[in-house]
Design a protein around this motif. Structure first.
Motif, PDB file in Angstrom:
ATOM      1  N   LEU A 168      62.240 -12.573  73.983  1.00 17.70           N
ATOM      2  CA  LEU A 168      62.430 -12.684  72.537  1.00 17.70           C
ATOM      3  C   LEU A 168      62.076 -14.080  72.045  1.00 17.70           C
ATOM      4  CD1 LEU A 168      65.928 -11.018  71.904  1.00 17.70           C
ATOM      5  CD2 LEU A 168      63.685 -10.027  71.413  1.00 17.70           C
ATOM      6  N   GLU A 169      61.697 -14.122  70.786  1.00 14.46           N
ATOM      7  CA  GLU A 169      61.642 -15.356  70.014  1.00 14.46           C
ATOM      8  C   GLU A 169      62.671 -15.209  68.900  1.00 14.46           C
ATOM      9  OE1 GLU A 169      57.778 -17.410  68.520  1.00 14.46           O
ATOM     10  OE2 GLU A 169      58.447 -16.027  66.950  1.00 14.46           O
ATOM     11  N   VAL A 170      63.585 -16.178  68.793  1.00 12.06           N
ATOM     12  CA  VAL A 170      64.721 -16.045  67.883  1.00 12.06           C
ATOM     13  C   VAL A 170      64.925 -17.345  67.110  1.00 12.06           C
ATOM     14  CG1 VAL A 170      67.199 -15.566  67.690  1.00 12.06           C
ATOM     15  CG2 VAL A 170      65.844 -14.434  69.474  1.00 12.06           C
ATOM     16  N   VAL A 171      65.099 -17.226  65.784  1.00 14.26           N
ATOM     17  CA  VAL A 171      65.481 -18.366  64.963  1.00 14.26           C
ATOM     18  C   VAL A 171      67.003 -18.382  64.865  1.00 14.26           C
ATOM     19  CG1 VAL A 171      65.398 -19.417  62.668  1.00 14.26           C
ATOM     20  CG2 VAL A 171      63.343 -18.366  63.653  1.00 14.26           C
ATOM     21  N   LEU A 172      67.600 -19.511  65.213  1.00 10.67           N
ATOM     22  CA  LEU A 172      69.051 -19.651  65.228  1.00 10.67           C
ATOM     23  C   LEU A 172      69.577 -20.062  63.859  1.00 10.67           C
ATOM     24  CD1 LEU A 172      69.346 -21.470  68.665  1.00 10.67           C
ATOM     25  CD2 LEU A 172      69.455 -19.014  68.192  1.00 10.67           C
ATOM     26  N   ALA A 173      70.886 -20.082  63.737  1.00  9.85           N
ATOM     27  CA  ALA A 173      71.523 -20.331  62.442  1.00  9.85           C
ATOM     28  C   ALA A 173      71.209 -21.711  61.878  1.00  9.85           C
ATOM     29  CB  ALA A 173      73.039 -20.151  62.557  1.00  9.85           C
ATOM     30  N   ASP A 174      70.903 -22.683  62.740  1.00  5.85           N
ATOM     31  CA  ASP A 174      70.592 -24.028  62.262  1.00  5.85           C
ATOM     32  C   ASP A 174      69.091 -24.254  62.109  1.00  5.85           C
ATOM     33  OD1 ASP A 174      69.800 -24.106  64.884  1.00  5.85           O
ATOM     34  OD2 ASP A 174      71.106 -25.774  65.475  1.00  5.85           O
ATOM     35  N   GLY A 175      68.294 -23.201  62.291  1.00  3.13           N
ATOM     36  CA  GLY A 175      66.851 -23.310  62.131  1.00  3.13           C
ATOM     37  C   GLY A 175      66.096 -23.617  63.403  1.00  3.13           C
ATOM     38  N   GLN A 176      66.797 -23.859  64.506  1.00  3.77           N
ATOM     39  CA  GLN A 176      66.102 -24.033  65.778  1.00  3.77           C
ATOM     40  C   GLN A 176      65.479 -22.701  66.216  1.00  3.77           C
ATOM     41  OE1 GLN A 176      67.803 -26.873  68.859  1.00  3.77           O
ATOM     42  NE2 GLN A 176      69.682 -26.211  67.821  1.00  3.77           N
TER      43      GLN A 176
END
Length: 476
Positions: A168-176
């Motif tokens: 997966l490629e995932v954007v986290l809650a802080d934008g990382q």
């Protein structure tokens, strides 16, 4: 960054044409079942992972929550905003690219907004198979499939979306951005982050791309329709099918007479076979790596044995692709026929296969006593223990009034029965907002605390799809 200047900032990130406000948001604000209507602060439509990350950082700075949305085909109220007008819908529909097909590794890397059917077709053109298949495949997206761990009709052979995902490629809650797209079948380097995000319904991170497992195209694929005298006979046919077909069995669907009666009433041109003479019908699919002749011989031997054992009373084998498509179209039309008939009550449950006949018999009787005249519309993926255990109002009754009077008690009865039989209140649709407050009654306190700990660690501001899966506070 404050909420007041967030929209100009979002326009700078994705372009003014891709930040929708007011009436332009309407199509994104209503769930597929047309039962819930929310109100969005705006709809943002990024074109790439970098834009998603920038949007997430801007929302984090402004303290504004995000509801990720793909095809918006979910059934548990998990992909539309609440009614306060303060949540942003992050639509991933523009991110449709099939980035790469690796023939040697038998994988495909695809963006989250790619429609499932489009992916199936692209992979088929490359000579391979992506086996995830479900009724909404013409509009649901890969990101949504993974966020809900979608199941469908071929789980019995290939597993849920989780089993089909290698990275997966995932954007986290802080934008990382977590870049985990490696198409490895073995990677024993710590916690399994991939599976943490699959099935999390957008509450832990935003899936922007995935690397998925592919399979060889079968040399032949056959479909059969069988009438069985009881649900016990259907489970016996499933066991017999496993013995005769082994891994060649790719689909095993069961449908009760009530479900097929609705299809016959609303779509008579589909010519539903055998439904008047039996209480249950089964749809079987088998794939063969050798030839159609080999597949047909195995299928015919299976059905002959089942008839000799009084498990099957009648059966047909599709003679060509068109006939197979027509049989599958009947199965896939049950949900549409229910909608055409009127408002209804849906349950997506799983129970150990060996206990399904007893579960259905006991729960059917309980519901008939609880709501006399209720029509039981039972169908689903018997091959993996998943039933869509649905109810329609009595014929001629006011459906809205019936649901208002009985839905809560019916759902409680169903979920309690599922729990008694060692099952799950959500097999493939997820929890969303619809079942969120039910979850604490059927998950242990330890499990819920672990889930809350993970949510707090990955999304401390509670910006990612808040109010879905987990309640804000433990339910007493």
């Amino acid at each position: 960054m404050t909420p007041d200047n967030l929209i100009p900032a979002l326009r700078d990130i994705v372009g003014a044409a891709h930040v929708l406000t007011g009436d332009a948001c309407i199509e994104f604000e209503t769930d597929w079942r047309q039962r819930v209507r929310g109100k969005a602060y705006c709809v943002v439509r990024p074109a790439c992972t970098a834009e998603v990350a920038k949007v997430m950082r801007a929302c984090a700075q402004a303290g504004v929550s995000i509801v990720p949305q793909g095809g918006n085909t979910g059934l548990v109220e998990g992909s539309v905003p609440n009614a306060d007008g303060e949540q942003i819908i992050l639509s991933l529909r523009r991110m449709q690219a099939v980035r790469a097909i690796d023939l040697a590794n038998m994988t495909v890397t695809v963006e989250a907004g790619c429609v499932l059917q489009s992916l199936q077709e692209a992979v088929h053109e490359a000579g391979l198979l992506f086996p995830l298949s479900l009724g909404a495949e013409g509009s649901c997206t890969i990101g949504g499939n993974l966020a809900t761990n979608a199941g469908g009709t071929q789980v019995v052979r290939y597993g849920n979306a989780r089993e089909l995902c290698l990275g997966l490629e995932v954007v986290l809650a802080d934008g990382q951005v977590w870049e985990g797209l490696q198409g490895l079948r073995k990677d024993n380097t710590g916690y399994d982050l991939r599976n943490l995000f699959i099935g999390s319904e957008g509450t832990l991170g935003i899936i922007t791309a995935a690397t998925l497992r592919l399979y060889p195209q079968p040399a032949a694929q056959l479909t059969a329709w069988a009438a069985v005298p009881s649900l016990e006979a259907a489970t016996a046919l499933l066991a017999l099918s496993h013995r005769h077909l082994s891994s060649a069995l790719t689909g095993f669907e069961v449908m009760n007479q009530g479900a097929l009666k609705l299809v016959d009433a609303h779509y008579p041109h589909l010519r539903v076979p055998m439904w008047r003479e039996t209480m249950w019908c089964v749809l079987l699919e088998a794939s063969d790596s050798e030839s159609e002749a080999h597949a047909r011989a195995r299928f015919e031997h299976l059905l002959q044995t089942a008839m000799e054992d009084d498990i099957v009373t009648d059966a047909i084998i599709a003679e060509n692709i068109r006939q197979a498509h027509d049989l599958w179209h009947i199965r896939e039309s049950i949900t549409l026929a229910q909608a055409a008939e009127g408002l209804n009550i849906k349950h997506d449950v799983s129970v150990p296969i060996s206990r399904i006949p007893e579960f259905v018999a006991q729960t059917d009787a309980q519901l008939q006593a609880l709501a006399p005249g209720v029509r039981l519309i039972n169908f689903g993926h018997l091959g993996d223990g998943n039933l869509h255990y649905n109810m329609q109002a009595p014929a001629g009754a006011d459906a809205a009034a019936f649901i208002a009077a009985h839905e809560a008690a019916i759902s409680d009865a169903v979920y309690q029965a599922v729990h008694r039989f060692g099952g799950s209140i959500s097999a493939e649709h997820g929890i969303g907002a619809l079942k969120r407050d039910k979850l604490p009654h059927y998950k242990t306190p330890v499990a819920l605390q672990l889930m809350r700990t993970i949510k707090q660690a990955l999304d401390p501001q509670c910006l990612l799809n808040p109010g879905r899966v987990l309640a804000a506070e433990p339910t007493q």
